[in-house]
Scaffold this active site. Structure first.
Site, PDB file in Angstrom:
ATOM      1  N   GLU A  85      15.695  14.595  25.998  1.00  0.00           N
ATOM      2  CA  GLU A  85      15.840  15.617  25.780  1.00  0.00           C
ATOM      3  C   GLU A  85      15.588  15.536  24.820  1.00  0.00           C
ATOM      4  O   GLU A  85      15.198  14.916  23.661  1.00  0.00           O
ATOM      5  CB  GLU A  85      17.317  16.366  25.654  1.00  0.00           C
ATOM      6  CG  GLU A  85      17.679  16.555  27.224  1.00  0.00           C
ATOM      7  CD  GLU A  85      18.817  16.745  27.372  1.00  0.00           C
ATOM      8  OE1 GLU A  85      19.725  17.412  26.309  1.00  0.00           O
ATOM      9  OE2 GLU A  85      19.960  16.129  27.527  1.00  0.00           O
ATOM     10  N   CYS A 123      15.069  17.086  16.992  1.00  0.00           N
ATOM     11  CA  CYS A 123      16.475  16.323  16.989  1.00  0.00           C
ATOM     12  C   CYS A 123      15.349  15.586  18.194  1.00  0.00           C
ATOM     13  O   CYS A 123      15.486  15.829  19.187  1.00  0.00           O
ATOM     14  CB  CYS A 123      17.884  17.321  17.589  1.00  0.00           C
ATOM     15  SG  CYS A 123      18.725  16.396  17.699  1.00  0.00           S
ATOM     16  N   GLU A 152      20.931   5.187  21.373  1.00  0.00           N
ATOM     17  CA  GLU A 152      21.039   4.477  19.735  1.00  0.00           C
ATOM     18  C   GLU A 152      20.353   4.236  19.132  1.00  0.00           C
ATOM     19  O   GLU A 152      19.708   3.368  19.609  1.00  0.00           O
ATOM     20  CB  GLU A 152      22.490   3.815  19.774  1.00  0.00           C
ATOM     21  CG  GLU A 152      22.438   2.669  18.505  1.00  0.00           C
ATOM     22  CD  GLU A 152      23.451   3.862  16.555  1.00  0.00           C
ATOM     23  OE1 GLU A 152      24.093   4.235  17.759  1.00  0.00           O
ATOM     24  OE2 GLU A 152      22.301   3.143  16.112  1.00  0.00           O
ATOM     25  N   ASN A 176      31.759  19.320  21.418  1.00  0.00           N
ATOM     26  CA  ASN A 176      31.159  20.022  22.829  1.00  0.00           C
ATOM     27  C   ASN A 176      31.588  19.524  23.617  1.00  0.00           C
ATOM     28  O   ASN A 176      32.073  18.380  23.634  1.00  0.00           O
ATOM     29  CB  ASN A 176      29.746  19.569  21.950  1.00  0.00           C
ATOM     30  CG  ASN A 176      28.490  21.229  21.968  1.00  0.00           C
ATOM     31  OD1 ASN A 176      28.684  21.391  22.870  1.00  0.00           O
ATOM     32  ND2 ASN A 176      28.095  20.613  20.797  1.00  0.00           N
ATOM     33  N   CYS A 201      23.786  16.847  22.829  1.00  0.00           N
ATOM     34  CA  CYS A 201      24.300  15.481  23.868  1.00  0.00           C
ATOM     35  C   CYS A 201      23.465  14.888  25.095  1.00  0.00           C
ATOM     36  O   CYS A 201      24.612  14.783  26.003  1.00  0.00           O
ATOM     37  CB  CYS A 201      25.562  15.685  23.396  1.00  0.00           C
ATOM     38  SG  CYS A 201      26.007  15.854  21.698  1.00  0.00           S
ATOM     39  N   CYS A 207      30.852  11.837  25.047  1.00  0.00           N
ATOM     40  CA  CYS A 207      29.718  11.877  24.544  1.00  0.00           C
ATOM     41  C   CYS A 207      28.389  12.020  25.755  1.00  0.00           C
ATOM     42  O   CYS A 207      29.066  11.272  26.848  1.00  0.00           O
ATOM     43  CB  CYS A 207      28.851  11.072  23.310  1.00  0.00           C
ATOM     44  SG  CYS A 207      26.768  11.000  24.012  1.00  0.00           S
ATOM     45  N   CYS A 242      22.052   5.276  27.154  1.00  0.00           N
ATOM     46  CA  CYS A 242      22.456   4.875  25.783  1.00  0.00           C
ATOM     47  C   CYS A 242      23.714   4.311  26.584  1.00  0.00           C
ATOM     48  O   CYS A 242      24.110   4.284  27.697  1.00  0.00           O
ATOM     49  CB  CYS A 242      23.287   6.067  25.087  1.00  0.00           C
ATOM     50  SG  CYS A 242      23.771   5.676  23.211  1.00  0.00           S
ATOM     51  N   CYS A 260      30.483   5.912  23.684  1.00  0.00           N
ATOM     52  CA  CYS A 260      31.550   6.866  22.978  1.00  0.00           C
ATOM     53  C   CYS A 260      31.921   8.117  23.978  1.00  0.00           C
ATOM     54  O   CYS A 260      31.396   8.079  25.059  1.00  0.00           O
ATOM     55  CB  CYS A 260      30.662   7.172  22.329  1.00  0.00           C
ATOM     56  SG  CYS A 260      30.136   6.754  20.787  1.00  0.00           S
TER      57      CYS A 260
END
Ligand code: SAH
Length: 350
Positions: free
Chosen positions: A89, A102, A157, A287, A330, A116, A109, A113
């Site tokens: 994305e 972004c 990351e 979010n 995210c 996320c 990943c 977390c």
């Protein structure tokens, strides 16, 4: 290596071996940095060279499989399909100071977390330098809007893929390419301490963002597994070293989670931890991610937290949530798409 990830000097070496004059390297490099993905379009190259290059160094371009534009704020979100079928994305945000892209740094990943969406399927693979660059180039081309700022805050990351990220930075910063100033680039990390030190050594003028999200280890441990490897004291010490080496103020991200990290006491503890470290805080209401029980803080909790930090001498911005009507945060879009279009031979994470 893919020619699209090569520096001008590396292209010169490749062309030199093919018996080409040195000036051709500049031509090829600047075509590639413009997003030309077909040698036929490199009109100042001899036909025989175009043919030889396309045999030896096939070019890839990402394909936009989804494009969603927010009706509220003009944010555009792309889902790009890469050469191997994986998707990442990219989000284009329009700010008063310029258009910001972004970008993702990895497919998936492995940081885990709790809040996320990008990490739910784990890490599939790191992105190649050109795959990061292409997100900037093709977003700019597709949207028809000049891009002035880049943030490495999409999926992945960046410090887990440091070598490729550094090469991407070199490419996007190159005067014969996009020529984006390092001061217009931000890199966000969950806190990989040895890599923060490695980045500090490069003394780049980019802005380092650290995703803190908690005032102490007890809370941070529950949200971010990386904190068990590099607890807050070690992380903040690395931030102090980073500031010492670069004189660049660090930006801290703090996702406000209802009843978890958003009390006044949390804010006061944070102020004490940050003593002597020049910082700026970005508060972002969480979010909501479907798979997670965590909820965003109320507006009044965010406002209270901000005023305590400000009173404690920490400049604090509450981030607007852009593109909330298009899942523009995210890893949510990639996740939805992958669920609907699974890749049979395991190319993409669930
Ligand atoms: N891996 C890097 C960069 C990618 S995430 C990092 O951890 O910084 C970009 C930012 O979005 C990070 O601050 C991350 O913690 C935050 N983030 C992830 N999921 C979120 C969510 N559901 N709500 C708010 N912020 C989130």
């Amino acid at each position: 290596m893919n020619i699209q990830s090569m520096t001008r000097a590396e292209i010169a070496a490749v062309l030199g071996e093919m018996g080409q004059p040195v000036f051709r390297a500049g031509q090829v490099f600047s075509w590639l940095q413009k997003g030309v993905r077909c040698y036929e379009q490199m009109t100042n190259l001899p036909q025989s060279l175009r043919e030889e290059l396309s045999r030896r160094y096939p070019l890839y371009r990402p394909e936009a499989v989804r494009r969603q534009e927010s009706r509220k704020d003009g944010t555009i979100k792309y889902l790009w399909r890469l050469a191997d079928g994986n998707c990442v994305e990219t989000v284009l945000m329009r700010y008063h100071y310029g258009n910001t892209v972004c970008i993702s740094s990895e497919v998936g990943c492995r940081m885990g977390c709790a809040f996320c969406a990008s990490t739910l399927g784990g890490l599939v693979r790191p992105l190649e330098p050109y795959e990061m660059l292409d997100q900037v180039l093709f977003t700019q081309l597709d949207a028809g809007l000049p891009v002035s700022h880049v943030v490495l805050m999409g999926i992945g990351e960046p410090l887990d893929n440091l070598e490729n990220v550094l090469r991407f930075l070199e490419l996007v910063n190159s005067p014969e390419g996009m020529n984006l100033s390092m001061r217009h680039i931000s890199l966000s990390t969950c806190g990989l301490v040895p890599r923060i030190d490695a980045l500090a050594e490069k003394k780049l003028q980019l802005t380092l963002s650290v995703s803190l999200h908690a005032p102490n280890d007890a809370i941070r441990d529950t949200l971010m597994p990386v904190n068990r490897a590099y607890p807050m004291d070690a992380l903040l010490a690395a931030c102090r070293r980073y500031y010492g080496a670069t004189s660049r103020r660090i930006s801290f991200e703090y996702a406000m989670i209802d009843g978890v990290n958003d009390s006044e006491e949390n804010a006061r503890e944070l102020i004490a931890r940050m003593k002597g470290l020049p910082a700026h805080f970005n508060l972002i209401p969480l979010n909501h991610v479907e798979e997670s029980p965590l909820k965003p803080s109320t507006r009044s909790a965010v406002a209270r937290f901000q005023s305590v930090l400000e009173a404690g001498g920490i400049p604090t911005t509450v981030r607007r949530t852009l593109g909330s009507d298009i899942d523009a945060s995210c890893g949510q879009l990639r996740r939805k798409y992958n669920r609907a279009h699974p890749i049979p031979d395991g190319g993409a994470a669930p």
